[in-house]
Write an enzyme that holds these catalytic residues in place. Structure first.
Site, PDB file in Angstrom:
ATOM      1  N   HIS A  26       0.819  -1.218   0.000  1.00 60.55           N
ATOM      2  CA  HIS A  26       0.000   0.000   0.000  1.00 60.55           C
ATOM      3  C   HIS A  26       0.848   1.262   0.000  1.00 60.55           C
ATOM      4  O   HIS A  26       0.566   2.205   0.725  1.00 60.55           O
ATOM      5  CB  HIS A  26      -0.984  -0.004   1.172  1.00 60.55           C
ATOM      6  CG  HIS A  26      -1.849  -1.213   1.217  1.00 60.55           C
ATOM      7  ND1 HIS A  26      -2.836  -1.453   0.281  1.00 60.55           N
ATOM      8  CD2 HIS A  26      -1.854  -2.281   2.048  1.00 60.55           C
ATOM      9  CE1 HIS A  26      -3.427  -2.601   0.550  1.00 60.55           C
ATOM     10  NE2 HIS A  26      -2.847  -3.125   1.610  1.00 60.55           N
ATOM     11  N   ARG A  29       2.633   3.355   3.117  1.00 58.37           N
ATOM     12  CA  ARG A  29       1.986   4.285   4.042  1.00 58.37           C
ATOM     13  C   ARG A  29       1.449   3.557   5.270  1.00 58.37           C
ATOM     14  O   ARG A  29       1.568   4.041   6.382  1.00 58.37           O
ATOM     15  CB  ARG A  29       0.867   5.046   3.336  1.00 58.37           C
ATOM     16  CG  ARG A  29       1.388   6.034   2.297  1.00 58.37           C
ATOM     17  CD  ARG A  29       0.251   6.776   1.621  1.00 58.37           C
ATOM     18  NE  ARG A  29      -0.665   5.889   0.903  1.00 58.37           N
ATOM     19  CZ  ARG A  29      -0.441   5.401  -0.310  1.00 58.37           C
ATOM     20  NH1 ARG A  29       0.664   5.693  -0.940  1.00 58.37           N
ATOM     21  NH2 ARG A  29      -1.321   4.623  -0.903  1.00 58.37           N
ATOM     22  N   ASP A  63       2.259  -4.367  -7.276  1.00 61.34           N
ATOM     23  CA  ASP A  63       2.001  -2.944  -7.064  1.00 61.34           C
ATOM     24  C   ASP A  63       2.984  -2.475  -6.004  1.00 61.34           C
ATOM     25  O   ASP A  63       2.733  -2.570  -4.817  1.00 61.34           O
ATOM     26  CB  ASP A  63       0.558  -2.729  -6.602  1.00 61.34           C
ATOM     27  CG  ASP A  63       0.237  -1.254  -6.413  1.00 61.34           C
ATOM     28  OD1 ASP A  63       0.828  -0.430  -7.124  1.00 61.34           O
ATOM     29  OD2 ASP A  63      -0.596  -0.944  -5.553  1.00 61.34           O
ATOM     30  N   GLY A  65       7.403  -0.960  -5.880  1.00 59.47           N
ATOM     31  CA  GLY A  65       8.792  -1.214  -6.230  1.00 59.47           C
ATOM     32  C   GLY A  65       9.090  -1.021  -7.705  1.00 59.47           C
ATOM     33  O   GLY A  65      10.200  -1.266  -8.148  1.00 59.47           O
ATOM     34  N   GLY A  86       2.761   3.509  -9.255  1.00 60.13           N
ATOM     35  CA  GLY A  86       2.141   4.532  -8.422  1.00 60.13           C
ATOM     36  C   GLY A  86       2.934   5.816  -8.317  1.00 60.13           C
ATOM     37  O   GLY A  86       2.539   6.856  -8.839  1.00 60.13           O
ATOM     38  N   ARG A  87       4.053   5.766  -7.648  1.00 60.29           N
ATOM     39  CA  ARG A  87       4.817   6.984  -7.388  1.00 60.29           C
ATOM     40  C   ARG A  87       5.291   7.690  -8.650  1.00 60.29           C
ATOM     41  O   ARG A  87       5.199   8.916  -8.726  1.00 60.29           O
ATOM     42  CB  ARG A  87       5.990   6.684  -6.465  1.00 60.29           C
ATOM     43  CG  ARG A  87       5.508   6.369  -5.083  1.00 60.29           C
ATOM     44  CD  ARG A  87       6.537   6.644  -4.018  1.00 60.29           C
ATOM     45  NE  ARG A  87       5.920   6.303  -2.748  1.00 60.29           N
ATOM     46  CZ  ARG A  87       6.464   5.527  -1.848  1.00 60.29           C
ATOM     47  NH1 ARG A  87       7.660   5.028  -2.045  1.00 60.29           N
ATOM     48  NH2 ARG A  87       5.835   5.269  -0.720  1.00 60.29           N
TER      49      ARG A  87
END
Length: 163
Positions: A26, A29, A63, A65, A86-87
């Site tokens: 996740h 976080r 999801d 790395g 994501g990032r």
């Protein structure tokens, strides 16, 4: 099923009849000291093979790395059906808006294609586990920068045995 962090949970999901799972911490976080999805992937895929699952029966997504095209290559080589990015999306969007997202996708595509060429894999189907080395996947020893002000100003504390 999103948030799988160990092989046992992936096998339980497979045996429960699910179609797949997403390996995720996740974004770090909620689970800030846990391994990223790509670090968990090799042991999950091995346990699923031992349980009788095939990649067609049970899809595993990663999801976490994924920062560059080489990470996508590694995830696919280790058995992932797909990856979540994501990032890099957040950074691209925050810095450059929608044009940043398009540029980031093109960069990931270009990097993936370059790794595929250098690895002798003409298409995604030809990427295999033999293309990656996993023995040091969990080694994330990052050297900390030296604090020269403290090191040069104060006398270091010595253990009593060295006095």
């Amino acid at each position: 099923l999103k948030g799988v962090q160990c092989a046992e949970d992936a096998v339980m999901a497979y045996k429960a009849g699910l179609s797949g799972c997403v390996l995720s911490n996740h974004g770090g976080r909620q689970l800030d000291t846990c391994r990223s999805g790509i670090e968990v992937l090799p042991e999950v895929m091995e346990a699923l093979r031992e349980a009788g699952a095939t990649q067609e029966d049970f899809a595993v997504f990663v999801d976490g790395g994924i920062r560059r095209g080489a990470d996508i290559f590694k995830a696919v080589a280790l058995g992932a059906a797909g990856v979540g990015v994501g990032r890099p999306v957040l950074y691209s969007l925050a810095s450059y808006g929608d044009k940043g997202i398009v540029r980031m996708v093109h960069m990931l595509q270009d990097e993936l294609m370059m790794v595929m060429r250098l690895s002798g894999t003409p298409d995604v189907a030809s990427i295999t586990e033999g293309h990656v080395i996993t023995k040091n996947l969990s080694d994330h020893i990052v050297p900390l920068p030296a604090d020269n002000l403290v090191n040069g100003t104060y006398m270091p504390l010595m253990p009593a045995a060295r006095l």
